[in-house]
Design a protein around this motif. Structure first.
Motif, mmCIF file in Angstrom:
data_model
loop_
_atom_site.group_PDB
_atom_site.id
_atom_site.type_symbol
_atom_site.label_atom_id
_atom_site.label_comp_id
_atom_site.label_asym_id
_atom_site.label_seq_id
_atom_site.Cartn_x
_atom_site.Cartn_y
_atom_site.Cartn_z
ATOM 1 N N PHE A 59 0.679 -1.254 -0.011
ATOM 2 C CA PHE A 59 -0.088 0.299 0.134
ATOM 3 C C PHE A 59 0.739 1.062 0.120
ATOM 4 N N LEU A 88 1.923 2.785 -3.675
ATOM 5 C CA LEU A 88 1.547 2.740 -4.545
ATOM 6 C C LEU A 88 2.106 4.012 -4.653
ATOM 7 N N PRO A 89 1.282 4.313 -6.459
ATOM 8 C CA PRO A 89 1.382 6.210 -7.187
ATOM 9 C C PRO A 89 0.792 6.976 -6.212
ATOM 10 N N PHE A 137 -0.627 11.252 -6.366
ATOM 11 C CA PHE A 137 -1.469 11.428 -7.082
ATOM 12 C C PHE A 137 -1.026 12.386 -7.128
ATOM 13 N N TRP A 162 -1.390 15.959 -7.327
ATOM 14 C CA TRP A 162 -0.574 17.027 -6.409
ATOM 15 C C TRP A 162 -0.274 17.011 -5.383
ATOM 16 N N GLU A 163 0.371 15.601 -4.798
ATOM 17 C CA GLU A 163 0.755 15.158 -4.190
ATOM 18 C C GLU A 163 2.640 16.063 -4.398
ATOM 19 N N LYS A 176 4.561 11.818 1.434
ATOM 20 C CA LYS A 176 4.955 9.942 2.169
ATOM 21 C C LYS A 176 6.273 10.468 2.661
ATOM 22 N N GLU A 223 -5.337 11.133 0.973
ATOM 23 C CA GLU A 223 -4.402 10.651 -0.298
ATOM 24 C C GLU A 223 -4.020 9.179 0.072
ATOM 25 N N ASP A 224 -3.927 8.706 0.884
ATOM 26 C CA ASP A 224 -3.999 7.048 1.250
ATOM 27 C C ASP A 224 -5.098 6.513 1.661
ATOM 28 N N ALA A 281 -7.743 7.472 -0.327
ATOM 29 C CA ALA A 281 -8.451 7.501 -2.099
ATOM 30 C C ALA A 281 -7.687 6.277 -2.716
ATOM 31 N N ARG A 282 -6.339 6.210 -2.666
ATOM 32 C CA ARG A 282 -6.222 5.065 -2.794
ATOM 33 C C ARG A 282 -6.190 3.735 -2.497
ATOM 34 N N CYS A 283 -6.650 3.581 -1.508
ATOM 35 C CA CYS A 283 -7.547 2.759 -0.507
ATOM 36 C C CYS A 283 -8.245 2.673 -1.207
ATOM 37 N N ILE A 309 -12.895 14.176 -3.188
ATOM 38 C CA ILE A 309 -12.412 14.309 -2.293
ATOM 39 C C ILE A 309 -12.711 15.564 -1.780
#
Lengths: 247, 247
Positions: A233, A236-237, A239, A241-242, A247, B169-170, B172-174, B197
């Motif tokens: 998890f 994962l790529p 977005f 805008w991040e 992270k 964001e996490d 959204a990825r999930c 979002i």
């Protein structure tokens, strides 16, 4: 509820089942849903059951009685595993028909589903799903697994991992993850988990495990899978805008 | 079929939906199931819909007409989001009751379910699941997500990952992984995936994406997740009978 699955890969068969039964949410018990038949050294058959517990038990009792009494048709006498699937379906139908009228008066469903798999000497490995209506379908290379009971929560991992070339041990691990995911999402599916492996052409149960939450193997599998999912998890790529430093 | 979900975390709300509709398996279409309402700068509301398409569309049309005509109760006038959930439930019930008698003659179900979430200025973020019967429940810190439609395949990953402290964001990825798993296991759930979002207190749609199988972000997410799952899988503990060199 119940969750049972079985997988046919090139190297053999893997069977897995939970052990929780319930009548409503306030009457929960533990029963094995895995029934093994090692017969005359020329065949091995495993039956998994789901649905009405009285129907399931009556079918298994019937299979054992027919074997003991050497009835014309029994699991030891059938020439093909699809004959065995047919026989289980017929037995199930007979029992359901006997009890349905009285059960229907209390809106109770008499239905049960079965997975039947194994091998008869000089024949291929076979795996069948026997429907409550008594008919049955076979697993195939394109669809190498069959499931009964609460099937959905645990299906995505099977879809992602299982191929005919998957090893028996990887298949067994995948079955355990599939059951673990289901037990997390549905409390009517519960431990112990039974796991049985039959290698191609060995004509016997090669491994049988019963795993509880406190079994070291199960605990380490749960932890390892959770850690692995979280690691996957975190990779994962992002977005667009991040910022990379988010992270 | 349909799969929609929404998650409430400390930082805001995430909504995700597929776009496939079907009448039987031989009549498949694409419709957005995500409906956004950015109103008077003092509120943002997102509605996701599942179930009978005519009922869903009639409910959304009703919401927009009531807004336009400034009816006594509309999404712009309600003081609380639970009032909005109640209003959607009532509207849905009224439409179902109108069409149910004729639909029932063809054994067609008029039911629809909705997810409604958002924020009204000076109030908390809220997220509701509106049942076909018109009643509704709220997400909570213990149960931070709600789902409608084909909910089971995509639930295990939500159970494993989502916590109130998960970043938007996490989350959204999930949600994307949850939809991807569902689309693999049920062909009646399909792309494009819509993702929205809403950050806490922004009172607007902060991000909206529509992802197809060929969208680079979605392709890289699919590949990364598959690789991650396989890596997690390869690290699971061995059975005691396996030699360390088996893998």
């Amino acid at each position: 509820m119940t969750y049972c699955l079985a997988v046919k890969v090139n190297d053999g068969l893997v069977f897995a089942s939970d052990s929780r039964t319930n009548a409503g949410v306030d009457y929960i018990n533990t029963y094995s849903k895995m029934h093994t038949f090692q017969l005359q050294e020329d065949r091995v058959i495993v039956v998994l059951s789901s649905g009405n517990l009285a129907t399931s038990q009556a079918v298994i009792n019937g299979l054992r009685r027919d074997l003991e009494e050497q009835s014309e048709i029994n699991l030891g006498s059938v020439d093909y595993l699809f004959d065995a699937a047919h026989y289980v379906g017929q037995l199930s139908q007979r029992i359901q028909q006997e009890h349905s009228p009285s059960l229907a008066r209390h809106s109770i469903n008499a239905e049960a589903s079965f997975i039947l798999g194994g091998q008869i000497r000089n024949r291929e490995l076979q795996l069948y799903l026997v429907y409550p209506e008594g008919n049955y379908i076979s697993a195939s290379d394109d669809t190498p697994f069959v499931q009964i009971g609460e099937t959905k929560y645990g299906k995505p991992i099977l879809d992602r991992v299982i191929r005919p070339t998957t090893t028996l041990e990887d298949t067994a691990r995948c079955a355990l993850v599939s059951l673990d995911s289901t037990m997390r999402s549905n409390i009517s599916v519960g431990p112990p988990i039974e796991l049985t492996i039959c290698k191609k052409d060995s004509l016997r149960i090669d491994q049988h495990l019963s795993l509880n939450y406190d079994t070291p193997l199960y605990r380490s599998l749960q932890k390892s899978w959770n850690d692995g999912i979280r690691r996957a998890f975190s990779r994962l790529p992002r977005f667009e805008w991040e910022s990379p430093s988010t992270k």
